[in-house]
Design a protein around this motif. Structure first.
Motif, short mmCIF file in Angstrom:
data_model
loop_
_atom_site.label_atom_id
_atom_site.label_comp_id
_atom_site.label_asym_id
_atom_site.label_seq_id
_atom_site.Cartn_x
_atom_site.Cartn_y
_atom_site.Cartn_z
N PHE A 166 -9.60 15.53 2.00
CA PHE A 166 -10.45 14.36 1.75
C PHE A 166 -10.77 14.21 0.26
CE2 PHE A 166 -14.55 12.16 1.46
CZ PHE A 166 -14.31 11.05 2.24
N ARG A 167 -10.98 15.32 -0.41
CA ARG A 167 -11.39 15.26 -1.81
C ARG A 167 -10.24 14.94 -2.76
NH1 ARG A 167 -15.67 20.41 -2.20
NH2 ARG A 167 -17.35 19.39 -1.01
N SER A 168 -9.04 14.81 -2.23
CA SER A 168 -7.89 14.49 -3.10
C SER A 168 -7.03 13.39 -2.49
CB SER A 168 -7.05 15.75 -3.34
OG SER A 168 -6.59 16.29 -2.12
N ILE A 169 -7.68 12.44 -1.83
CA ILE A 169 -6.92 11.38 -1.16
C ILE A 169 -6.40 10.36 -2.17
CG2 ILE A 169 -7.16 9.34 0.33
CD1 ILE A 169 -8.84 10.95 2.20
N ARG A 170 -5.13 10.09 -2.07
CA ARG A 170 -4.51 8.96 -2.77
C ARG A 170 -3.56 8.29 -1.79
NH1 ARG A 170 -1.57 10.42 -8.13
NH2 ARG A 170 -3.69 11.08 -8.67
N ILE A 171 -3.72 6.99 -1.62
CA ILE A 171 -2.97 6.25 -0.60
C ILE A 171 -2.05 5.24 -1.27
CG2 ILE A 171 -3.18 4.65 1.35
CD1 ILE A 171 -5.98 5.97 1.83
N LEU A 172 -0.79 5.25 -0.86
CA LEU A 172 0.16 4.24 -1.32
C LEU A 172 -0.08 2.96 -0.52
CD1 LEU A 172 2.66 3.62 -3.10
CD2 LEU A 172 4.06 4.25 -1.11
N GLN A 173 -0.52 1.93 -1.21
CA GLN A 173 -0.77 0.64 -0.56
C GLN A 173 0.40 -0.29 -0.87
OE1 GLN A 173 -4.56 -1.33 -1.38
NE2 GLN A 173 -3.56 -3.32 -1.17
N ILE A 174 1.19 -0.59 0.16
CA ILE A 174 2.35 -1.44 -0.03
C ILE A 174 1.99 -2.87 0.38
CG2 ILE A 174 4.77 -1.83 0.58
CD1 ILE A 174 5.02 1.14 1.18
N GLY A 175 1.70 -3.69 -0.60
CA GLY A 175 1.32 -5.07 -0.35
C GLY A 175 -0.14 -5.21 0.02
N PRO A 176 -0.70 -6.41 -0.14
CA PRO A 176 -2.08 -6.66 0.30
C PRO A 176 -2.14 -6.73 1.82
CG PRO A 176 -1.07 -8.71 -0.39
CD PRO A 176 -0.06 -7.63 -0.67
N ARG A 177 -3.36 -6.72 2.37
CA ARG A 177 -3.47 -6.86 3.82
C ARG A 177 -2.95 -8.24 4.23
NH1 ARG A 177 -7.54 -10.39 4.96
NH2 ARG A 177 -9.18 -10.67 3.40
N PRO A 178 -2.41 -8.33 5.46
CA PRO A 178 -2.03 -9.65 5.95
C PRO A 178 -3.24 -10.58 5.98
CG PRO A 178 -1.18 -7.92 7.38
CD PRO A 178 -2.13 -7.27 6.43
N PHE A 179 -3.03 -11.85 5.69
CA PHE A 179 -4.15 -12.79 5.60
C PHE A 179 -5.03 -12.77 6.84
CE2 PHE A 179 -5.91 -16.93 6.73
CZ PHE A 179 -6.77 -17.14 5.66
N ASP A 180 -4.40 -12.72 8.02
CA ASP A 180 -5.17 -12.81 9.25
C ASP A 180 -6.00 -11.56 9.55
OD1 ASP A 180 -4.28 -15.36 9.85
OD2 ASP A 180 -2.49 -14.63 10.87
#
Length: 467
Positions: A166-180
């Motif tokens: 938890f103290r070293s979380i890094r998340i790859l976010q591929i694209g923004p959330r879908p609009f809906d």
């Protein structure tokens, strides 16, 4: 998945007015018991001649040694009464999970003398740690051979793993959330400020460029071989290669950005770019120990990291929707998604094909194996965060498309009410086995409120007490 290695800082403690020889005896006995259990630890035998904590002057050398050796948690056996203020000062400086324990005291000698009073010292240390604002775990005052000692040690190791991840979380976010999907929005700045949770956002073109680069690589060919051996194929050769290339591309980007999980905008811009659903690629990467979640659900990715850490490599996680109620069981519910669950969880050979709600291939269809499960959801709004926790068990139910599992909970109406009232949504992460006590205990170290959807707190605390 491999069992993660957790290293304890082993800090046996004593107080001068009680038996020093008996404290030395239990320092050695406890260390040997840890070795028998296969626990990795760093001791303090080179800090002073006794290898016991009782002096303020030893705290800074212990801190240096433990930091140099990367310990993940602190274990304080009270080999006699112990020196509570030294324990508290060391724990405060290290900022790691803390486990208190003392060996059960023997019968007093014939002359009425007692050698250790370990239990009494534990009472004192607990109070002083609270004064210092140090959260801690407690393993009941038992003998080294008692089953609650082994159970308590391994539960604490899992807690340390959750806190470390938890103290070293890094998340790859591929694209923004879908609009809906307004339900999956998150406060990126707040996650960083509150928890040091970091996002690595990349646009879809960066993903598609990596797919093109490795589409005909040996790594992609290897993934294709794996899919052929482990799945029933209902896709073309080109579509199969696209699925495999997507898995390899995401894996490469995870390594490039140093991430622990992926949150992907799985529809619908992606389909226009590469012509497939990412579900199977998500499943394959999750199987490798990198959880991938759908609809750019950052909180879902955090949940999956926590649950995976709590499981200690014993089982794979599954990211699911709470979907519909069971047609016959009043406490039954469908956990389902288009296919991001690891193939090793399937009851039968999974199918690589087309999902129920889309016309593009790339999904996985298979019923998940039954058994006891833990279900969880990290979420928050209005600045308050909590971890929804509870148990379920797999049950029989009607066939449905995608990766799915019908589960039964104690009281579905109670759970449904909690999900609607929030701060949760329809997404959760599950894992086979009961890791509720691990996650419940870890919450005190990560600043998140545990939220049990069944009234099982007494049961959880009883487990943690060694009952």
């Amino acid at each position: 998945m491999k069992t993660p290695k957790i290293t304890l800082g082993y800090v046996p403690t004593r107080r001068s007015i009680f038996s020093a020889p008996d404290a030395l005896k239990y320092r050695g006995l406890t260390a040997r018991r840890l070795e028998e259990l296969g626990v990795s630890f760093v001791d303090i035998t080179d800090i002073n001649e006794e290898g016991l904590l009782y002096s303020d002057g030893d705290i800074d050398p212990i801190v240096r040694k433990f930091r140099e050796n990367g310990v993940d948690g602190l274990f304080f056996p009270h080999c006699n009464f112990g020196t509570e203020y030294a324990v508290a000062r060391l724990a405060k400086k290290m900022g790691l999970p803390v486990l208190l324990w003392g060996p059960r005291d023997e019968r007093p000698d014939a002359d009425g003398m007692r050698l250790r009073d370990s239990q009494c010292g534990l009472f004192a240390t607990g109070k002083v740690l609270r004064r210092f604002g140090v959260p801690f775990s407690y393993m009941n005052n038992c003998r080294l051979e008692d089953p609650e000692f082994e159970r308590g040690i391994f539960n604490f190791l899992a807690v340390c793993n959750v806190v470390r991840e938890f103290r070293s979380i890094r998340i790859l976010q591929i694209g923004p959330r879908p609009f809906d999907f307004w339900s999956t929005m998150c406060n990126e700045g707040e996650l960083l400020e509150r928890f040091n949770i970091q996002l690595s956002p990349i646009p879809l073109p960066e993903l598609t460029e990596e797919i093109k680069r490795i589409r005909d690589s040996a790594d992609t060919d290897e993934v294709i071989r794996f899919i052929r051996e482990n799945m029933i194929l209902q896709v073309t050769e080109e579509q199969l290669r696209s699925v495999a290339a997507l898995k390899v591309a995401m894996s490469n980007l995870v390594k490039k950005y140093g991430c622990k999980a992926v949150a992907i905008q799985c529809w619908n811009a992606l389909q226009g770019e590469i012509g497939i659903m990412p579900c199977c690629a998500n499943a394959l990467l999750t199987e490798d120990g990198i959880p991938v979640v759908c609809e750019t659900d950052i909180h879902g990715a955090i949940t999956s990291i926590l649950v995976q850490a709590a499981a200690m490599g014993k089982s794979q996680t599954l990211f699911a929707d709470w979907t519909v109620r069971h047609p016959d069981n009043e406490n039954g519910e469908l956990l389902q998604h288009c296919g991001p669950w690891p193939l090793s969880l399937a009851r039968e050979k999974p199918v690589l094909g087309v999902p129920v709600a889309f016309s593009y291939p790339g999904s996985v269809s298979a019923e998940c194996r039954h058994g006891e499960l833990t279900l969880a959801r990290f979420d928050g709004d209005n600045g308050e965060y909590s971890l929804l926790l509870g148990n379920a068990r797999g049950i029989d139910g009607p066939y449905t498309k995608g990766t799915y599992l019908w589960v039964e909970v104690e009281n579905l109406k109670r759970l449904e009410y909690k999900l609607v009232k929030g701060p949760y949504i329809h997404h959760c992460t599950g894992v086979h086995g009961d890791v509720v006590p691990v996650l419940y205990e870890a919450c005190q170290y990560i600043g998140v409120k545990p939220d049990l959807y069944d009234p099982i707190e007494d049961k959880v605390l009883g487990f943690l007490r060694g009952e």
